[in-house]
Design a protein around this motif. Structure first.
Motif, short mmCIF file in Angstrom:
data_model
loop_
_atom_site.label_atom_id
_atom_site.label_comp_id
_atom_site.label_asym_id
_atom_site.label_seq_id
_atom_site.Cartn_x
_atom_site.Cartn_y
_atom_site.Cartn_z
N THR A 26 48.49 25.95 43.15
CA THR A 26 48.65 26.96 44.20
C THR A 26 49.45 28.16 43.70
N SER A 27 50.29 27.94 42.71
CA SER A 27 51.11 29.04 42.18
C SER A 27 50.30 30.06 41.40
N GLN A 28 49.03 29.75 41.15
CA GLN A 28 48.14 30.67 40.43
C GLN A 28 47.29 31.51 41.38
N PHE A 29 47.51 31.40 42.69
CA PHE A 29 46.55 31.89 43.67
C PHE A 29 47.01 33.16 44.37
N LEU B 157 41.80 44.70 47.33
CA LEU B 157 43.03 44.62 46.55
C LEU B 157 42.71 44.29 45.09
N TYR B 158 43.26 45.08 44.18
CA TYR B 158 43.24 44.71 42.76
C TYR B 158 44.46 43.83 42.54
N ALA B 159 44.23 42.53 42.44
CA ALA B 159 45.32 41.57 42.33
C ALA B 159 45.73 41.42 40.87
N THR B 160 47.03 41.55 40.61
CA THR B 160 47.56 41.39 39.27
C THR B 160 48.55 40.24 39.18
N GLU B 161 48.88 39.64 40.33
CA GLU B 161 49.80 38.51 40.35
C GLU B 161 49.51 37.65 41.57
N ALA B 162 49.96 36.41 41.51
CA ALA B 162 49.76 35.49 42.62
C ALA B 162 50.61 35.91 43.82
N LEU C 196 39.31 40.79 47.18
CA LEU C 196 40.24 40.88 46.06
C LEU C 196 39.43 40.91 44.77
N ILE C 197 39.92 41.67 43.80
CA ILE C 197 39.32 41.70 42.46
C ILE C 197 40.43 41.51 41.44
N THR C 198 40.10 40.95 40.30
CA THR C 198 41.09 40.82 39.23
C THR C 198 40.41 40.62 37.89
N ASP C 199 41.13 40.97 36.83
CA ASP C 199 40.69 40.67 35.46
C ASP C 199 41.82 39.97 34.71
N LYS C 200 42.73 39.37 35.45
CA LYS C 200 43.88 38.71 34.86
C LYS C 200 43.57 37.23 34.62
N PRO C 201 43.54 36.79 33.37
CA PRO C 201 43.28 35.38 33.09
C PRO C 201 44.34 34.49 33.73
N GLY C 202 43.91 33.36 34.24
CA GLY C 202 44.83 32.42 34.85
C GLY C 202 45.16 32.70 36.30
N LEU C 203 44.68 33.82 36.83
CA LEU C 203 44.92 34.17 38.23
C LEU C 203 43.67 33.86 39.05
N LEU D 223 38.36 27.45 51.88
CA LEU D 223 38.65 28.45 50.87
C LEU D 223 37.48 28.58 49.91
N ALA D 224 37.20 29.80 49.49
CA ALA D 224 36.29 30.06 48.38
C ALA D 224 37.11 30.81 47.34
N VAL D 225 37.18 30.26 46.12
CA VAL D 225 38.07 30.82 45.10
C VAL D 225 37.32 31.03 43.79
N ILE D 226 37.87 31.95 42.99
CA ILE D 226 37.26 32.22 41.68
C ILE D 226 38.33 32.78 40.75
N GLY D 227 38.21 32.49 39.48
CA GLY D 227 39.15 33.01 38.49
C GLY D 227 38.74 32.59 37.09
N VAL D 228 39.26 33.30 36.10
CA VAL D 228 38.98 33.00 34.70
C VAL D 228 40.17 32.23 34.13
#
Length: 255
Positions: A70-73, A85-90, A99-106, A248-253
């Motif tokens: 959850t700390s990665q979300f 929102l361009y998300a750069t941190e959890a 939300l959009i992001t290109d931050k690995p692990g987020l 929830l629907a989630v996605i990340g690299v």
């Protein structure tokens, strides 16, 4: 063709993304949690009347099941708008429905219980998007606006995008009044000739925005499930008169 594969009772993984081992993408079901009725059982919605300790435990279980924490979300309190929102941190943010992001692990994600979750992966730039589209967001073109934001922020091109239109209310269940129906194109709605009631196809409406951007249809997966018709598997705000949980629907690299 079934476009979602069942991995566990807690979540389903969109088949359109399974060929990308560095990607985490999933939508939750209503099973495997600790919440009592009417939130039974994997309620992941913070803004419900469920005990927050139940929601926290449910979220822990869900993220553990998909190999994350959850700390990665990163997510937002959604307002049925079109802000992105361009998300750069959890963290938990306010007023965004995409939300959009290109931050690995987020990981980024949206909560739903009839509205459409849309997940997008730009495999060239390793960027992702999570979108919440109710009828207002759909009419406002939130999918189109999100893709435009990805194009501006990351250089995203349609040819390198893969997308998933997730589980939501089905066309046969989404009855709307004439003031809503008139905001949709004729091909996206139907009228019951006997009752005069109008019905909207939100899956098709949002898929159309994906293809209008240029994403090839073979790179788009659409959930075969309905929150109403498959209410034993998913939460439905409409079918359960508002007294229910959220998915929830989630996605990340991955890092």
């Amino acid at each position: 063709m079934i476009t979602v594969s069942t991995i566990s009772s807690l979540h389903k993984i969109p088949a359109i993304f399974t060929c990308f081992p560095t990607l985490i993408a999933a939508e939750s079901t209503r099973h495997g949690g600790v919440s009592p009725a009417p939130f039974a059982s994997l309620n992941l919605g913070i803004n419900t009347a469920d005990d927050p300790s139940n929601v926290n435990e449910n979220r822990r279980r869900f993220f553990e099941a998909i190999g994350a924490q959850t700390s990665q979300f990163a997510s937002s309190h959604q307002v049925h708008g079109t802000e992105i929102l361009y998300a750069t941190e959890a963290g938990r943010f306010e007023g965004y429905d995409a939300l959009i992001t290109d931050k690995p692990g987020l990981l980024i994600g949206v909560t739903v219980a009839d509205c459409v979750p849309i997940l997008i992966y730009d495999c060239e730039h390793q960027a992702v998007a999570a979108i919440h589209a109710g009828w207002r967001g759909t009419v406002g073109g939130i999918v189109r606006e999100t893709l435009s934001s990805m194009q501006q922020q990351f250089g995203t091109s349609a040819e390198q995008c893969y997308a998933y239109v997730g589980t939501c209310i089905d066309e046969c269940s989404f009855e709307v009044g004439p003031e809503v129906a008139e905001q949709f194109e004729p091909e996206l709605k139907c009228v019951d000739v006997e009752t005069g009631k109008g019905y909207i196809d939100l899956k098709r409406a949002n898929t159309k925005q994906l293809t209008a951007f240029g994403i090839p249809p073979v790179q788009i997966g659409v959930s075969p499930f309905s929150t109403v018709l498959n209410n034993d598997e998913f939460f439905s705000y409409r079918a359960e008169q508002g007294q229910t949980g959220r998915m929830l629907a989630v996605i990340g690299v991955r890092n």
